[in-house]
Design a protein around this motif. Structure first.
Motif, PDB file in Angstrom:
ATOM      1  N   SER A   2     -42.563 -54.809 -25.838  1.00  0.00           N
ATOM      2  CA  SER A   2     -43.689 -54.684 -26.760  1.00  0.00           C
ATOM      3  C   SER A   2     -44.726 -53.721 -26.179  1.00  0.00           C
ATOM      4  O   SER A   2     -44.737 -53.431 -24.982  1.00  0.00           O
ATOM      5  N   TYR A   6     -45.847 -53.112 -22.250  1.00  0.00           N
ATOM      6  CA  TYR A   6     -45.822 -51.754 -21.689  1.00  0.00           C
ATOM      7  C   TYR A   6     -47.176 -51.410 -21.069  1.00  0.00           C
ATOM      8  O   TYR A   6     -47.238 -50.929 -19.939  1.00  0.00           O
ATOM      9  N   TYR A  43     -41.028 -46.740 -21.249  1.00  0.00           N
ATOM     10  CA  TYR A  43     -41.330 -46.955 -22.665  1.00  0.00           C
ATOM     11  C   TYR A  43     -40.061 -46.885 -23.521  1.00  0.00           C
ATOM     12  O   TYR A  43     -39.880 -47.669 -24.442  1.00  0.00           O
ATOM     13  N   ARG A  44     -39.175 -45.957 -23.174  1.00  0.00           N
ATOM     14  CA  ARG A  44     -37.930 -45.784 -23.933  1.00  0.00           C
ATOM     15  C   ARG A  44     -36.835 -46.752 -23.510  1.00  0.00           C
ATOM     16  O   ARG A  44     -35.817 -46.878 -24.186  1.00  0.00           O
ATOM     17  N   CYS A  45     -37.037 -47.419 -22.379  1.00  0.00           N
ATOM     18  CA  CYS A  45     -36.024 -48.309 -21.811  1.00  0.00           C
ATOM     19  C   CYS A  45     -35.810 -49.526 -22.718  1.00  0.00           C
ATOM     20  O   CYS A  45     -36.742 -50.177 -23.155  1.00  0.00           O
ATOM     21  N   LYS A  46     -34.556 -49.819 -22.968  1.00  0.00           N
ATOM     22  CA  LYS A  46     -34.208 -50.973 -23.804  1.00  0.00           C
ATOM     23  C   LYS A  46     -33.898 -52.215 -22.967  1.00  0.00           C
ATOM     24  O   LYS A  46     -33.654 -53.277 -23.500  1.00  0.00           O
ATOM     25  N   LYS A  47     -33.906 -52.047 -21.647  1.00  0.00           N
ATOM     26  CA  LYS A  47     -33.561 -53.143 -20.747  1.00  0.00           C
ATOM     27  C   LYS A  47     -34.668 -54.194 -20.728  1.00  0.00           C
ATOM     28  O   LYS A  47     -35.843 -53.873 -20.679  1.00  0.00           O
ATOM     29  N   GLU A  48     -34.265 -55.434 -20.778  1.00  0.00           N
ATOM     30  CA  GLU A  48     -35.202 -56.548 -20.655  1.00  0.00           C
ATOM     31  C   GLU A  48     -35.221 -56.993 -19.198  1.00  0.00           C
ATOM     32  O   GLU A  48     -34.182 -57.246 -18.604  1.00  0.00           O
TER      33      GLU A  48
END
Length: 170
Positions: A2, A6, A43-48
């Motif tokens: 979110s 970030y 910011y572009r990272c999809k990793k949790e």
């Protein structure tokens, strides 16, 4: 991730990312560029990230990789060092700058920044970020014995430098 997460990550880790980049490239502008790229990747990272420490390690790894990428760019590969140009004309200017730096900064900071990059980053992660040798080896993707050797050599170089035992290597 979110926007709130970030922003909190940037506020929490911006200083650390900048310091690692600065220790790696010893240049304020390059460190700022690297920091910007690192947070753009976050910011572009999809990793949790399950825990904050995992995010911190990821940021350190990405920062180190960005530093390495910077030195592999076309511009950096085609650059020539000042020593190949008019070094004699710069000697007086260099002495003035070094004298100003010695007055403005403490001796330890200057000694650490004079270390080769691999020693400087290892020292920073070990003493400032308080990572263990094993954790640094994981982050930098090398063997623990290599990190121990880097730390030992860095300490010896710092000891010599702070005691005035050797001249400028560059």
């Amino acid at each position: 991730m979110s926007e709130k997460e970030y922003v909190s990550a940037v506020l929490e880790y911006a200083d650390m990312v900048y310091r690692i980049a600065f220790h790696h490239c010893a240049n304020r502008e390059d460190a700022e560029d690297i920091m910007q790229n690192v947070f753009l990747k976050l910011y572009r990272c999809k990793k949790e990230f399950a825990i904050a420490e995992e995010r911190k390690r990821w940021l350190i790894r990405v920062t180190v990789n960005e530093c390495h990428s910077l030195f592999r760019t076309f511009w950096r590969s085609r650059r020539q060092e000042l020593e190949e140009y008019e070094w004699e004309q710069l000697t007086d200017k260099r002495a003035e700058v070094e004298e100003r730096l010695l007055q403005d900064c403490n001796a330890l900071y200057l000694a650490v920044m004079a270390l080769p990059v691999k020693y400087r980053v290892s020292i920073y992660l070990y003493y400032y970020e308080e990572y263990s040798v094993k954790e640094i080896a994981d982050i930098l993707q090398c063997k623990e014995s290599a990190i121990q050797t880097r730390l030992m050599r860095a300490r010896n170089l710092l000891r010599q430098k702070l005691q005035g035992g050797f001249e400028d290597d560059k």
